[in-house]
Design a protein around this motif. Structure first.
Motif, PDB file in Angstrom:
ATOM      1  N   ASP A 167       0.871  -1.538   0.203  1.00 13.17           N
ATOM      2  CA  ASP A 167      -0.145   0.093   0.045  1.00 13.17           C
ATOM      3  C   ASP A 167       0.705   1.293  -0.031  1.00 13.17           C
ATOM      4  OD1 ASP A 167      -2.242  -1.754   0.081  1.00 13.17           O
ATOM      5  OD2 ASP A 167      -2.429  -1.460   2.381  1.00 13.17           O
ATOM      6  N   ILE A 168       2.157   1.231   0.255  1.00 16.31           N
ATOM      7  CA  ILE A 168       3.070   2.365   0.494  1.00 16.31           C
ATOM      8  C   ILE A 168       3.958   2.313  -0.800  1.00 16.31           C
ATOM      9  CG2 ILE A 168       4.616   3.777   1.900  1.00 16.31           C
ATOM     10  CD1 ILE A 168       1.941   3.638   3.124  1.00 16.31           C
ATOM     11  N   ASN A 169       4.093   3.270  -1.625  1.00 18.40           N
ATOM     12  CA  ASN A 169       4.957   3.581  -2.604  1.00 18.40           C
ATOM     13  C   ASN A 169       6.297   3.146  -2.139  1.00 18.40           C
ATOM     14  OD1 ASN A 169       6.972   4.782  -4.318  1.00 18.40           O
ATOM     15  ND2 ASN A 169       4.961   4.979  -5.705  1.00 18.40           N
ATOM     16  N   PRO A 170       6.949   1.978  -2.653  1.00 20.64           N
ATOM     17  CA  PRO A 170       8.466   1.654  -1.982  1.00 20.64           C
ATOM     18  C   PRO A 170       9.510   2.618  -2.406  1.00 20.64           C
ATOM     19  CG  PRO A 170       7.765   0.389  -3.914  1.00 20.64           C
ATOM     20  CD  PRO A 170       6.625   1.311  -3.675  1.00 20.64           C
ATOM     21  N   ASP A 171       9.502   3.448  -3.542  1.00 21.35           N
ATOM     22  CA  ASP A 171      10.469   4.338  -3.520  1.00 21.35           C
ATOM     23  C   ASP A 171      10.252   5.532  -2.563  1.00 21.35           C
ATOM     24  OD1 ASP A 171      11.830   2.705  -5.634  1.00 21.35           O
ATOM     25  OD2 ASP A 171      10.416   3.874  -7.140  1.00 21.35           O
ATOM     26  N   ASN A 172       9.052   6.009  -2.599  1.00 17.38           N
ATOM     27  CA  ASN A 172       8.657   6.923  -1.814  1.00 17.38           C
ATOM     28  C   ASN A 172       9.173   6.647  -0.204  1.00 17.38           C
ATOM     29  OD1 ASN A 172       7.570   8.061  -3.875  1.00 17.38           O
ATOM     30  ND2 ASN A 172       5.702   8.473  -3.399  1.00 17.38           N
ATOM     31  N   LEU A 173       8.821   5.446  -0.029  1.00 15.57           N
ATOM     32  CA  LEU A 173       9.094   5.115   1.449  1.00 15.57           C
ATOM     33  C   LEU A 173      10.383   5.070   1.957  1.00 15.57           C
ATOM     34  CD1 LEU A 173       8.460   3.813   4.050  1.00 15.57           C
ATOM     35  CD2 LEU A 173       8.017   1.418   3.158  1.00 15.57           C
ATOM     36  N   SER A 174      11.175   4.426   0.932  1.00 17.03           N
ATOM     37  CA  SER A 174      12.674   4.551   0.930  1.00 17.03           C
ATOM     38  C   SER A 174      13.064   5.984   1.450  1.00 17.03           C
ATOM     39  CB  SER A 174      13.312   3.793  -0.274  1.00 17.03           C
ATOM     40  OG  SER A 174      14.921   3.848  -0.017  1.00 17.03           O
ATOM     41  N   LEU A 175      12.711   7.060   0.798  1.00 15.65           N
ATOM     42  CA  LEU A 175      13.116   8.322   0.811  1.00 15.65           C
ATOM     43  C   LEU A 175      12.612   8.871   2.167  1.00 15.65           C
ATOM     44  CD1 LEU A 175      12.159   9.924  -2.701  1.00 15.65           C
ATOM     45  CD2 LEU A 175      14.403   9.373  -1.699  1.00 15.65           C
ATOM     46  N   PHE A 176      11.419   8.574   2.688  1.00 15.30           N
ATOM     47  CA  PHE A 176      11.027   8.878   3.843  1.00 15.30           C
ATOM     48  C   PHE A 176      11.972   8.107   4.983  1.00 15.30           C
ATOM     49  CE2 PHE A 176       7.324   8.956   7.115  1.00 15.30           C
ATOM     50  CZ  PHE A 176       7.890   9.903   7.745  1.00 15.30           C
ATOM     51  N   VAL A 177      12.187   6.928   4.844  1.00 12.08           N
ATOM     52  CA  VAL A 177      13.089   6.141   5.653  1.00 12.08           C
ATOM     53  C   VAL A 177      14.437   6.912   5.938  1.00 12.08           C
ATOM     54  CG1 VAL A 177      14.249   3.882   5.986  1.00 12.08           C
ATOM     55  CG2 VAL A 177      11.734   4.030   5.632  1.00 12.08           C
ATOM     56  N   ASN A 178      14.929   7.137   4.601  1.00 19.86           N
ATOM     57  CA  ASN A 178      16.359   7.641   4.889  1.00 19.86           C
ATOM     58  C   ASN A 178      16.571   8.920   5.385  1.00 19.86           C
ATOM     59  OD1 ASN A 178      17.589   5.438   3.343  1.00 19.86           O
ATOM     60  ND2 ASN A 178      17.462   6.518   1.303  1.00 19.86           N
ATOM     61  N   SER A 179      15.672   9.783   5.119  1.00 17.67           N
ATOM     62  CA  SER A 179      15.309  11.100   5.997  1.00 17.67           C
ATOM     63  C   SER A 179      15.325  10.839   7.485  1.00 17.67           C
ATOM     64  CB  SER A 179      14.040  11.880   5.427  1.00 17.67           C
ATOM     65  OG  SER A 179      13.858  13.062   6.161  1.00 17.67           O
ATOM     66  N   TYR A 180      14.442   9.932   7.858  1.00 19.75           N
ATOM     67  CA  TYR A 180      14.229   9.541   9.337  1.00 19.75           C
ATOM     68  C   TYR A 180      15.563   9.170   9.712  1.00 19.75           C
ATOM     69  CZ  TYR A 180      12.859   7.592  13.775  1.00 19.75           C
ATOM     70  OH  TYR A 180      12.753   7.462  14.922  1.00 19.75           O
ATOM     71  N   ASN A 181      16.148   8.359   9.075  1.00 18.69           N
ATOM     72  CA  ASN A 181      17.634   7.757   9.540  1.00 18.69           C
ATOM     73  C   ASN A 181      18.687   8.688   9.525  1.00 18.69           C
ATOM     74  OD1 ASN A 181      16.798   5.181  10.181  1.00 18.69           O
ATOM     75  ND2 ASN A 181      17.302   4.322   8.044  1.00 18.69           N
ATOM     76  N   SER A 182      18.549   9.978   8.935  1.00 23.71           N
ATOM     77  CA  SER A 182      19.481  10.915   8.994  1.00 23.71           C
ATOM     78  C   SER A 182      19.286  11.987   9.753  1.00 23.71           C
ATOM     79  CB  SER A 182      19.576  11.598   7.473  1.00 23.71           C
ATOM     80  OG  SER A 182      20.047  10.427   6.453  1.00 23.71           O
ATOM     81  N   ARG A 183      18.338  11.824  10.739  1.00 27.23           N
ATOM     82  CA  ARG A 183      17.943  12.830  11.525  1.00 27.23           C
ATOM     83  C   ARG A 183      18.889  13.479  12.497  1.00 27.23           C
ATOM     84  NH1 ARG A 183      16.336   8.024  13.405  1.00 27.23           N
ATOM     85  NH2 ARG A 183      16.771   7.433  15.560  1.00 27.23           N
ATOM     86  N   ARG A 184      18.859  14.794  13.105  1.00 26.83           N
ATOM     87  CA  ARG A 184      19.713  15.108  13.780  1.00 26.83           C
ATOM     88  C   ARG A 184      19.257  15.097  15.384  1.00 26.83           C
ATOM     89  NH1 ARG A 184      20.745  20.748  14.127  1.00 26.83           N
ATOM     90  NH2 ARG A 184      18.595  21.171  13.583  1.00 26.83           N
ATOM     91  N   ASP A 185      20.108  15.049  16.352  1.00 32.06           N
ATOM     92  CA  ASP A 185      19.780  15.151  17.536  1.00 32.06           C
ATOM     93  C   ASP A 185      18.762  16.257  17.816  1.00 32.06           C
ATOM     94  OD1 ASP A 185      20.981  13.633  20.477  1.00 32.06           O
ATOM     95  OD2 ASP A 185      19.879  15.526  20.584  1.00 32.06           O
ATOM     96  N   LEU A 186      17.630  16.139  18.747  1.00 32.70           N
ATOM     97  CA  LEU A 186      16.810  17.318  18.945  1.00 32.70           C
ATOM     98  C   LEU A 186      17.538  18.257  19.747  1.00 32.70           C
ATOM     99  CD1 LEU A 186      13.490  15.556  19.551  1.00 32.70           C
ATOM    100  CD2 LEU A 186      14.139  17.104  17.638  1.00 32.70           C
ATOM    101  N   ASP A 187      18.502  17.856  20.505  1.00 38.87           N
ATOM    102  CA  ASP A 187      19.395  18.698  21.208  1.00 38.87           C
ATOM    103  C   ASP A 187      18.279  19.409  22.509  1.00 38.87           C
ATOM    104  OD1 ASP A 187      21.757  18.474  20.401  1.00 38.87           O
ATOM    105  OD2 ASP A 187      21.519  19.733  18.600  1.00 38.87           O
ATOM    106  N   ILE A 188      17.504  18.557  23.164  1.00 44.85           N
ATOM    107  CA  ILE A 188      16.723  19.014  24.023  1.00 44.85           C
ATOM    108  C   ILE A 188      17.476  18.516  25.465  1.00 44.85           C
ATOM    109  CG2 ILE A 188      14.401  19.022  23.127  1.00 44.85           C
ATOM    110  CD1 ILE A 188      13.949  16.243  24.007  1.00 44.85           C
ATOM    111  N   GLU A 189      17.040  19.586  26.344  1.00 44.99           N
ATOM    112  CA  GLU A 189      17.855  19.805  28.003  1.00 44.99           C
ATOM    113  C   GLU A 189      17.051  19.873  28.996  1.00 44.99           C
ATOM    114  OE1 GLU A 189      21.396  21.577  28.376  1.00 44.99           O
ATOM    115  OE2 GLU A 189      21.670  22.439  26.217  1.00 44.99           O
ATOM    116  N   ARG A 190      17.161  19.112  29.835  1.00 50.93           N
ATOM    117  CA  ARG A 190      16.129  19.114  31.175  1.00 50.93           C
ATOM    118  C   ARG A 190      16.585  20.351  31.779  1.00 50.93           C
ATOM    119  NH1 ARG A 190      14.468  14.257  35.231  1.00 50.93           N
ATOM    120  NH2 ARG A 190      13.296  14.153  33.334  1.00 50.93           N
ATOM    121  N   PRO A 191      15.605  21.392  32.150  1.00 55.00           N
ATOM    122  CA  PRO A 191      15.920  22.582  33.006  1.00 55.00           C
ATOM    123  C   PRO A 191      16.283  22.242  34.137  1.00 55.00           C
ATOM    124  CG  PRO A 191      13.829  22.482  31.642  1.00 55.00           C
ATOM    125  CD  PRO A 191      14.156  21.397  31.659  1.00 55.00           C
ATOM    126  N   VAL A 192      17.313  23.089  34.559  1.00 52.46           N
ATOM    127  CA  VAL A 192      17.783  23.135  35.823  1.00 52.46           C
ATOM    128  C   VAL A 192      16.649  23.650  37.048  1.00 52.46           C
ATOM    129  CG1 VAL A 192      19.627  23.829  37.593  1.00 52.46           C
ATOM    130  CG2 VAL A 192      20.194  23.245  35.048  1.00 52.46           C
TER     131      VAL A 192
END
Length: 359
Positions: free
Chosen positions: A201-226
């Motif tokens: 049901d999901i276009n495989p080429d389109n899915l591959s692009l989305f998966v690669n984008s997710y696997n290339s994500r940056r760290d969100l760099d969130i920190e717990r406030p002091v």
């Protein structure tokens, strides 16, 4: 490629579909219901290998969820090229990065004339909504993040993904993202259903692009406030957050890590017992009850029935409303039948709230 006309609207049983131009391409969006006064709209974003229907239909079609959608309109977002019947992208198409996918969402709110949202995201969609809330905190009143991973892929993970890509097909890779080894070995009906959905049901080429984008994500760099210091001194989510993960999900460690980085006074970690990687599909009733409690804690639906409530204690809190300045909220810390808060701390304590859900 030829996109559907941007003003094209199709009426369906499940809502009104829009194709919306954004700074990084077109987003397919389905709107269910009309915004209710100054209330936020529930905005959903799905995970890799899914679209808004396969990710959220079980949850939003659940009987008890109708009480919530009576009070809130719902806006379902499909990542580029992941909706049903999506055509393939042209050769050489540059798929948006995860940061760019988050940057596409303000255009959706502007196009649909939405003032603010309560986000529900799963996996990649949870990451995108968290990034959106970091970038545009005034547009996000609350977040329910399922299976969220705030971390970038390390080089070992990246290498493992590359190696598995040489020995496994895309469907297998996506399935191991959603389900634990034990779930896959059990090969229950849900495994077969989602394997077939991802494969057909999901276009495989389109899915591959989305998966690669997710696997290339940056760290969100969130920190717990002091404790005792302003949240403005660190990058963190400033809205209430409900983190959700099944106790046998592959995402448990990532969600626990995210919980450790967030403000404990605004964050609740919900670990669902006897539940794997798709709690919104497997246990929509428990998740609906938790989400209802979550929005009540934000001051909405104060008279809604809470059939599984055992006891509650309410204290006054204030938060910034959307559009019309400061708004008083009634914040409720509640014990739900089958959900125990561990440990139970004073409201002033920095200890994170964790709910264990038995089924």
């Amino acid at each position: 490629m030829a996109f559907v006309d941007l003003h094209h609207v199709v009426c369906t049983f499940t809502g009104v579909e829009h194709d919306i131009e954004t700074p990084h391409g077109v987003l397919h969006v389905t709107m269910r219901g009309s915004p209710k006064g100054n209330r936020p709209v529930i905005l959903t974003y799905h995970d890799i290998g899914l679209n808004h229907k396969s990710c959220f239909n079980a949850l939003f079609n659940f009987e008890d969820m109708q009480e919530i959608t009576h009070h809130f309109a719902v806006c379902h977002v499909d990542a580029p090229g992941q909706q049903e019947g999506a055509p393939p992208f042209p050769s050489g198409y540059q798929y948006p990065s995860m940061d760019e996918l988050a940057e596409m969402l303000p255009a959706v709110l502007t196009h649909l004339n939405l003032r603010s949202v309560i986000g529900i995201g799963v996996g990649a969609g949870a990451y995108i909504l968290a990034k959106f809330a970091l970038d545009q905190p005034e547009l996000v009143e609350g977040l329910m993040l399922i299976n969220v991973d705030p971390c970038a892929k390390g080089w070992i993970d990246w290498a493992a993904t590359k190696l598995s890509g040489w020995t496994s097909n895309l469907v297998d890779i996506v399935m191991t993202h959603h389900f634990s080894h034990d779930e896959l070995q059990a090969d229950q009906e849900i495994i077969q259903t989602y394997r077939l959905h991802i494969a057909q049901d999901i276009n495989p080429d389109n899915l591959s692009l989305f998966v690669n984008s997710y696997n290339s994500r940056r760290d969100l760099d969130i920190e717990r406030p002091v404790p005792g210091m302003s949240e403005d001194t660190v990058d963190t989510l400033k809205c209430p957050v409900l983190l959700v993960v099944g106790d046998s999900s592959p995402a448990v460690e990532a969600v626990v890590e995210c919980n450790a980085r967030l403000n404990p006074t605004r964050t609740t970690l919900l670990k669902m017992a006897d539940c794997g990687g798709l709690p919104q599909v497997v246990q929509p009733g428990k998740l609906t009850e938790a989400f209802k409690y979550f929005v009540q804690g934000m001051g909405y639906m104060p008279t809604a029935s809470m059939t599984r409530l055992a006891r509650s204690r309410t204290h006054s809190a204030s938060s910034v409303g959307s559009g019309d300045g400061a708004k008083s909220r009634s914040h409720t810390n509640t014990h739900i039948d089958g959900m125990a808060t561990t440990p139970e701390a004073d409201d002033s304590s920095p200890t994170p709230r964790t709910m264990e859900v038995s089924c």
